[in-house]
Motif scaffolding. Structure first.
Motif, PDB file in Angstrom:
ATOM      1  N   PHE A 169       0.333  -1.149  -0.169  1.00 31.42           N
ATOM      2  CA  PHE A 169       0.192   0.049  -0.379  1.00 31.42           C
ATOM      3  C   PHE A 169       1.007   1.689  -0.149  1.00 31.42           C
ATOM      4  O   PHE A 169       0.394   2.377  -0.779  1.00 31.42           O
ATOM      5  CB  PHE A 169      -0.841   0.272   1.002  1.00 31.42           C
ATOM      6  N   CYS A 170       1.555   0.946   1.065  1.00 34.18           N
ATOM      7  CA  CYS A 170       2.591   2.029   0.900  1.00 34.18           C
ATOM      8  C   CYS A 170       3.739   2.773  -0.126  1.00 34.18           C
ATOM      9  O   CYS A 170       3.821   3.753  -0.770  1.00 34.18           O
ATOM     10  CB  CYS A 170       3.600   2.462   2.040  1.00 34.18           C
ATOM     11  N   ILE A 171       4.051   1.386  -1.025  1.00 32.89           N
ATOM     12  CA  ILE A 171       4.166   1.752  -2.259  1.00 32.89           C
ATOM     13  C   ILE A 171       4.424   1.383  -3.071  1.00 32.89           C
ATOM     14  O   ILE A 171       4.616   2.464  -3.929  1.00 32.89           O
ATOM     15  CB  ILE A 171       5.330   0.462  -2.144  1.00 32.89           C
ATOM     16  N   MET A 172       2.449   2.120  -3.499  1.00 36.82           N
ATOM     17  CA  MET A 172       1.625   2.131  -4.585  1.00 36.82           C
ATOM     18  C   MET A 172       1.077   3.304  -4.339  1.00 36.82           C
ATOM     19  O   MET A 172       0.840   4.336  -5.087  1.00 36.82           O
ATOM     20  CB  MET A 172       0.702   1.120  -5.097  1.00 36.82           C
ATOM     21  N   ILE A 173       0.485   3.181  -3.169  1.00 35.05           N
ATOM     22  CA  ILE A 173      -0.724   4.771  -2.823  1.00 35.05           C
ATOM     23  C   ILE A 173      -0.301   5.833  -2.913  1.00 35.05           C
ATOM     24  O   ILE A 173      -0.323   6.930  -2.854  1.00 35.05           O
ATOM     25  CB  ILE A 173      -1.371   4.266  -1.266  1.00 35.05           C
ATOM     26  N   GLY A 202       2.111  11.874  -6.998  1.00 37.11           N
ATOM     27  CA  GLY A 202       2.261  12.621  -7.761  1.00 37.11           C
ATOM     28  C   GLY A 202       0.826  13.536  -8.955  1.00 37.11           C
ATOM     29  O   GLY A 202       1.276  14.704  -9.194  1.00 37.11           O
ATOM     30  N   HIS A 203      -0.887  12.984  -7.983  1.00 33.55           N
ATOM     31  CA  HIS A 203      -1.238  14.336  -7.849  1.00 33.55           C
ATOM     32  C   HIS A 203      -0.570  15.122  -7.229  1.00 33.55           C
ATOM     33  O   HIS A 203      -1.392  16.381  -7.929  1.00 33.55           O
ATOM     34  CB  HIS A 203      -2.591  14.174  -7.683  1.00 33.55           C
ATOM     35  N   PHE A 204      -0.361  15.408  -6.464  1.00 32.60           N
ATOM     36  CA  PHE A 204      -0.026  16.893  -5.269  1.00 32.60           C
ATOM     37  C   PHE A 204       1.204  17.104  -5.948  1.00 32.60           C
ATOM     38  O   PHE A 204       1.238  19.053  -6.322  1.00 32.60           O
ATOM     39  CB  PHE A 204       0.747  16.231  -4.370  1.00 32.60           C
ATOM     40  N   VAL A 205       2.410  16.976  -6.877  1.00 28.44           N
ATOM     41  CA  VAL A 205       3.165  17.929  -7.299  1.00 28.44           C
ATOM     42  C   VAL A 205       2.516  18.229  -8.669  1.00 28.44           C
ATOM     43  O   VAL A 205       3.073  19.251  -9.133  1.00 28.44           O
ATOM     44  CB  VAL A 205       4.466  16.796  -7.622  1.00 28.44           C
ATOM     45  N   VAL A 206       1.802  17.777  -9.887  1.00 30.79           N
ATOM     46  CA  VAL A 206       1.237  17.888 -10.967  1.00 30.79           C
ATOM     47  C   VAL A 206       0.655  19.189 -10.286  1.00 30.79           C
ATOM     48  O   VAL A 206       0.279  20.113 -11.004  1.00 30.79           O
ATOM     49  CB  VAL A 206       0.708  17.299 -12.028  1.00 30.79           C
ATOM     50  N   ALA A 225      -1.542   7.478 -11.404  1.00 36.41           N
ATOM     51  CA  ALA A 225      -0.819   6.074 -12.681  1.00 36.41           C
ATOM     52  C   ALA A 225       0.410   6.824 -13.221  1.00 36.41           C
ATOM     53  O   ALA A 225       0.693   5.713 -13.123  1.00 36.41           O
ATOM     54  CB  ALA A 225      -1.961   6.280 -13.765  1.00 36.41           C
ATOM     55  N   VAL A 226       0.603   7.337 -13.514  1.00 36.09           N
ATOM     56  CA  VAL A 226       2.225   7.888 -14.166  1.00 36.09           C
ATOM     57  C   VAL A 226       3.121   7.198 -12.771  1.00 36.09           C
ATOM     58  O   VAL A 226       3.595   6.745 -13.459  1.00 36.09           O
ATOM     59  CB  VAL A 226       2.271   9.094 -14.553  1.00 36.09           C
ATOM     60  N   MET A 227       3.065   8.349 -12.155  1.00 30.29           N
ATOM     61  CA  MET A 227       4.155   8.034 -10.676  1.00 30.29           C
ATOM     62  C   MET A 227       3.930   6.178 -10.259  1.00 30.29           C
ATOM     63  O   MET A 227       5.067   5.656 -10.055  1.00 30.29           O
ATOM     64  CB  MET A 227       3.619   8.485  -9.697  1.00 30.29           C
ATOM     65  N   ASN A 228       2.615   5.261 -10.574  1.00 29.74           N
ATOM     66  CA  ASN A 228       2.351   4.119 -10.550  1.00 29.74           C
ATOM     67  C   ASN A 228       3.373   3.661 -11.254  1.00 29.74           C
ATOM     68  O   ASN A 228       4.501   2.193 -10.714  1.00 29.74           O
ATOM     69  CB  ASN A 228       1.496   3.571 -10.220  1.00 29.74           C
ATOM     70  N   VAL A 229       3.393   3.722 -12.769  1.00 28.56           N
ATOM     71  CA  VAL A 229       3.989   3.261 -13.395  1.00 28.56           C
ATOM     72  C   VAL A 229       5.590   3.174 -13.094  1.00 28.56           C
ATOM     73  O   VAL A 229       6.700   2.005 -13.615  1.00 28.56           O
ATOM     74  CB  VAL A 229       3.507   3.446 -14.922  1.00 28.56           C
TER      75      VAL A 229
END
Length: 201
Positions: free
Chosen positions: A11-15, A21-25, A96-100
């Motif tokens: 959870f930590c690694i993915m979420i 990613g949302h935050f930065v953009v 999603a991009v950050m997850n990839v």
């Protein structure tokens, strides 16, 4: 217990990178971020920096990026709902991009740490068919039954291809010279495949 721990780590690694990613953009396109939280549940620590409240919560099972106008209409010109369509899409896709990217980094690290097995023998099991056939540590398996092999997966596949137990010919490169060894594979109930008793580097 181990499964629960691994689940939390996953959870930590993915979420967390997803929300990051949302935050930065969101910051890049000028969306007002009211709170960025690592974890869920009871609050452990928080700090206000500018317009954003940064917090750490007790349960390491997620996180969130709370943007102005994300779930309701807002008259704030910097609210998510008042941004251009392409900016909204960029913010939404960033997770999603950050997850990839995170998945790729994890795989790269895993491969770097564990290494990729080659077709060079690291060891030969004592009293195994491979030892009886004369295979030695340091031999590089270049072919199995005349099928060229360049990696460990190919070696295993060719050895396991015929489950009848027939002898197979393993061609190795030993000190720059090719040698053929005839090996009698044995079926391993534990591994559920044909084996000859070799391990690669």
């Amino acid at each position: 217990m181990l499964t629960a721990i691994l689940t939390i780590i996953l959870f930590c690694i993915m979420i967390i990178p997803h929300e990051l990613g949302h935050f930065v953009v969101a910051k890049l396109v000028g969306v007002q971020v009211n709170e960025f939280s690592m974890g869920m549940g009871p609050l452990l620590f928080q700090k206000q920096k500018g317009e954003t409240l940064y917090s750490v919560r007790l349960l390491p099972i997620g996180g969130y990026c709370a943007m102005e106008g994300e779930n309701e209409e807002s008259g704030n010109p910097r609210a998510f709902n008042n941004k251009k369509v392409w900016q909204k899409i960029a913010v939404l896709l960033a997770g999603a991009v950050m997850n990839v990217i995170t998945a790729l980094l994890v795989m790269i690290i895993a491969v770097t740490v564990s290494g990729i097995p080659t077709n060079t023998l690291d060891s030969v099991v004592k009293n195994s068919p491979a030892e009886a056939a004369g295979l030695q540590a340091g031999d590089r398996v270049v072919a199995v039954n005349d099928v060229k092999t360049s990696g460990w997966i190919e070696v295993v596949q060719e050895i396991d291809r015929d489950k009848s137990g027939k002898e197979i010919r393993i061609t190795v490169d030993r000190d720059g010279k090719k040698q053929n060894c005839t090996v009698q594979p044995e079926y391993s109930k534990k591994e559920k495949r044909m084996m000859v008793g070799i391990a690669c580097r």
